[in-house]
Design an enzyme around this catalytic site. Sequence first.
Site, short mmCIF file in Angstrom:
data_model
loop_
_atom_site.label_atom_id
_atom_site.label_comp_id
_atom_site.label_asym_id
_atom_site.label_seq_id
_atom_site.Cartn_x
_atom_site.Cartn_y
_atom_site.Cartn_z
CB SER A 88 -0.78 -0.24 1.11
OG SER A 88 -2.26 0.86 0.99
CG ASP A 119 -7.18 -2.01 -3.41
OD1 ASP A 119 -7.52 -0.87 -3.43
OD2 ASP A 119 -6.06 -2.52 -3.12
CG HIS A 130 -6.04 -1.96 0.26
ND1 HIS A 130 -5.13 -1.51 -0.85
CD2 HIS A 130 -5.61 -1.27 1.32
CE1 HIS A 130 -4.13 -0.93 -0.16
NE2 HIS A 130 -4.53 -0.72 1.18
#
Length: 310
Positions: A151, A246, A276
């Site tokens: 991320s 996501d 995610h």
Amino acid sequence: MTDYRALLDAEVWAFLDEGARYYPPDAVDLSIAEQRRVYDRMCTAFDQGRPAGVTVTDTSFGGVSCRLYSPTADPKATVFFCHGGGFVVGGLDSHDSICAEFCESTNLRVIAVDYRMSPEHPHPVDFNDAWAAFQGVAAAFEGAIVLCGDSAGGNLVAAIAHYARGRIDNRISGQLLIYPGLGGDWSKGSYVEHADAPGLTTRDMEFYMNIRSGGQDKTGDATYAPLHDTDFTGLPATVVITAQCDPLSSDGEAYRDALIGAGGNAIWVEEAGLVHAYLRARVMSQKAGDSFARMIASLTSLSAGELPDL
């Protein structure tokens, strides 16, 4: 409206429901201090502990606090890891068992970076910390370095790969980017199809971006958004692994295409039926566990400068 009840299986829903017990879907409406508290509580709940045989030392590189994971046998390369959390939450403890498992499963040294976060330290402090730590690691250890992050951490390590060209040559053998946010086009692809996905929404992303940027326009700054770079040549072998459900997934495709278009080596894997932050679901979900195995294979291959056969 996307039918997530059809796209996600029972194991993934169990993971999402368990996560929501600690970290509510509307967490961005909480104060920063409360967001960090509930995020840390969730990470503790999902922590799997460290495998036996991994030695862990808190230390610093380049003046930045880090955590060093050493395998039993002499490692042939180093994994440089930056954690996710929107540049607002997370730290060395939030991804501790993940880093320890990376170390044990690959027999590679892993170094996790405790970069400073927003809003107290908006960009470029996060990147500057990551770069300083990377320079320190490169000076401390010989051999190849594999960049890895999830991320927000995927954003940081990709930015390092871009920035390192001409500064620290021939040390980065590859990069593994796990559902990274790289600054893609919000008007199409997963940004539209999965704008309200469980686990991360574009509303969440907007909050994190505004906090990290300090309200400033960062367009064109590759240390903020690697996809804003104008030069994608000379980058290391790259694996991008994203989740189907996501909003960030299209960044993986766009980044792969940019690298290949510039003559580089890159692959993108979009994991069907995942969301995610599914790293925490690796023991609850067969799909997440299979993806985690692909990450291990990727780190192993990238440490030799090669793309894995996924």
